[in-house]
Design an enzyme around this catalytic site. Structure first.
Site, PDB file in Angstrom:
ATOM      1  N   SER A 172       0.792  -1.224   0.000  1.00  0.00           N
ATOM      2  CA  SER A 172       0.000   0.000   0.000  1.00  0.00           C
ATOM      3  C   SER A 172       0.826   1.276   0.000  1.00  0.00           C
ATOM      4  O   SER A 172       0.327   2.329  -0.363  1.00  0.00           O
ATOM      5  CB  SER A 172      -0.969   0.001   1.181  1.00  0.00           C
ATOM      6  N   HIS A 207      -5.564  -3.512  -1.872  1.00  0.00           N
ATOM      7  CA  HIS A 207      -5.344  -2.508  -2.915  1.00  0.00           C
ATOM      8  C   HIS A 207      -5.391  -3.098  -4.318  1.00  0.00           C
ATOM      9  O   HIS A 207      -5.120  -2.399  -5.293  1.00  0.00           O
ATOM     10  CB  HIS A 207      -4.005  -1.796  -2.699  1.00  0.00           C
ATOM     11  N   LYS A 237     -12.035   0.386  -0.089  1.00  0.00           N
ATOM     12  CA  LYS A 237     -11.153   1.095  -1.031  1.00  0.00           C
ATOM     13  C   LYS A 237     -11.849   1.206  -2.381  1.00  0.00           C
ATOM     14  O   LYS A 237     -12.738   2.025  -2.537  1.00  0.00           O
ATOM     15  CB  LYS A 237      -9.802   0.407  -1.052  1.00  0.00           C
TER      16      LYS A 237
HETATM   17  C1  LIG Z   1      -6.247  -0.757   3.879  1.00  0.00           C
HETATM   18  C2  LIG Z   1      -5.768  -2.103   4.156  1.00  0.00           C
HETATM   19  C3  LIG Z   1      -6.410  -2.913   5.087  1.00  0.00           C
HETATM   20  C4  LIG Z   1      -7.526  -2.392   5.950  1.00  0.00           C
HETATM   21  O1  LIG Z   1      -8.724  -2.366   5.274  1.00  0.00           O
HETATM   22  P1  LIG Z   1      -9.964  -1.592   5.940  1.00  0.00           P
HETATM   23  O2  LIG Z   1     -11.130  -2.118   5.201  1.00  0.00           O
HETATM   24  O3  LIG Z   1      -9.728  -0.144   5.757  1.00  0.00           O
HETATM   25  O4  LIG Z   1      -9.960  -1.976   7.384  1.00  0.00           O
HETATM   26  C5  LIG Z   1      -5.974  -4.201   5.255  1.00  0.00           C
HETATM   27  N1  LIG Z   1      -4.942  -4.690   4.553  1.00  0.00           N
HETATM   28  C6  LIG Z   1      -4.291  -3.952   3.650  1.00  0.00           C
HETATM   29  C7  LIG Z   1      -3.169  -4.550   2.887  1.00  0.00           C
HETATM   30  C8  LIG Z   1      -4.673  -2.626   3.431  1.00  0.00           C
HETATM   31  O5  LIG Z   1      -4.023  -1.882   2.545  1.00  0.00           O
END
Ligand SMILES: *Cc1c(COP(=O)(O)O)cnc(C)c1O
Length: 407
Positions: free
Chosen positions: A184, A212, A243
């Site tokens: 990320s 992502h 996301k």
């Molecule tokens: C953003 C992210 C999460 C968390 O996801 P949320 O739905 O915002 O809790 C988990 N793992 C990775 C790799 C992320 O980039």
């Protein structure tokens, strides 16, 4: 009475963070997540959200959420295993499984929760986890909760994973290899095909967190497993609906045997209330949109390529990104902070990211474009980056950037 100040450690640590430029200042959003937003009283071009496809404020999702509230109310009123599983949740799980081409899917409250839910049922005391050095904090926490031994392998390095598995696996009952799909903070993609081969050769379980990659990678945004053609091979696929899907929620996808087992055991499922009807229904609308058309995914990638080329021709170091995540590498956390502040004063909202989110000395601005941005928006963003980059001596004063971009 003791004269000892038991809160002093907090003041000391905050002073330390301030002196190292590591104190996070949190901005206030004053409008819906979109290409442009009101932030702290200013209208700014938004390069900060993970709203890849622009769905967070999409009319179809809004309408579906409103209808769901009329029918189902606002709160789930229970955890999934008691009275919190609605027909909406089951419908979403069925649709997500079909979208991803897996047997089954479990929808949980967030991607963060998904990692807390999925790891502990699979490995525990006496087992071993092989984890990429740059894995997301929620994976690391999920691993810690499982209480298995954690062995870190070098970032995106299947041969190091192979060596570490050979060395350590014999001392344990079973193993799990876990990696981010898209990292990320750097935007690079895990070599999941090679990691799978290594893990399979040793009989180690595999899990990928595709937060992502979902809605971004693969055919129509079907994620990293689709990108590598690994259908049916990776044991657990974690995803988020916070996301690209534009709403909130996490998903754990894979074979029915495994997902059903996690459903029985996962603590966020057993001990924390279900997602709301509005969120669940909005997620369903997002799946509908992704299945209907690939236009938004294509637009996202077209924008991402344009922005990356633009930044590079300005002379910025864009790191190793292979995805729409675009790091502008600056090194020093103080410069990154100053850079972000100057961007904001010039109408662009892009966050400086420093330690502990990224290693010391690798501070950066992370630029997140979305399908909601137009070509004019991106040009505006590039012009502001050029101005600030020159003012702060990050890029040379004279470049042929405008010339390159117009040709
Ligand atoms: C953003 C992210 C999460 C968390 O996801 P949320 O739905 O915002 O809790 C988990 N793992 C990775 C790799 C992320 O980039």
């Amino acid at each position: 009475m003791s004269t000892h100040d038991k809160h002093n450690f907090i003041r000391e640590d905050i002073d330390h963070l301030k002196s190292e430029n590591l104190l996070i200042s949190i901005r206030t959003m004053e409008s819906a997540a979109d290409g442009w937003m009101m932030v702290d009283g200013s209208r700014v071009l938004n390069f900060c959200t993970n709203n890849y496809l622009g769905l967070a404020n999409h009319p179809r999702l809004l309408q579906t959420a409103k209808q769901a509230i009329e029918i189902w109310g606002v709160g789930p009123a229970a955890v999934r295993t008691i009275a919190g599983t609605t027909a909406l949740h089951l419908e979403l799980e069925r649709r997500l499984a079909a979208f991803k081409g897996v047997e089954d899917a479990l929808f949980v409250q967030s991607g963060f929760c998904a990692n807390q839910a999925a790891i502990a049922p699979l490995v525990g005391k006496g087992d071993v986890i092989f984890s990429d050095r740059l894995n997301h904090a929620s994976i690391i926490d999920g691993c810690r909760l499982a209480r298995a031994k954690i062995i870190v392998y070098e970032h995106n390095d299947p041969s190091d994973a192979d060596a570490k598995i050979s060395e350590h696996l014999p001392q344990y009952r079973r193993g799990l290899l876990v990696s981010d799909g898209v990292f990320s903070m750097d935007g690079d993609i895990a070599p999941l095909d090679e990691l799978y081969e290594v893990a399979e050769r040793h009989g180690v379980l595999t899990m990928v967190d595709d937060a992502h990659g979902e809605g971004v990678l693969g055919h129509g945004g079907r994620g990293i497993v689709d990108h590598f053609g690994l259908h049916g091979k990776i044991d657990v696929e974690i995803g988020t609906l916070s996301k690209a899907f534009g709403v909130i929620g996490g998903v754990i996808a894979g074979k029915k045997l495994i997902i059903d087992y996690i459903r029985q055991k996962a603590r966020p499922v057993l001990f924390s209330s279900a997602t709301t009807p509005a969120d669940t229904a909005a997620c369903l609308a997002a799946v509908d949109l992704l299945e209907e058309s690939e236009i938004l995914v294509e637009k996202l990638w077209e924008n991402a390529r344009y922005l990356q080329q633009g930044m590079q021709s300005l002379g910025f170091d864009t790191g190793n990104s292979q995805t729409p995540i675009l790091p502008i590498m600056l090194g020093d956390a103080g410069i990154a902070k100053q850079f972000s502040r100057s961007l904001f004063e010039n109408g662009v909202f892009a966050m400086g990211i420093g330690f502990p989110t990224v290693p010391q000395g690798l501070a950066r601005i992370r630029v997140m474009n979305t399908a909601a941005h137009t070509r004019e928006d991106l040009d505006f963003g590039l012009d502001v980056f050029a101005k600030v980059g020159k003012e702060l001596d990050v890029i040379p004063y004279w470049t042929f950037d405008n010339l390159n971009r117009m040709s």
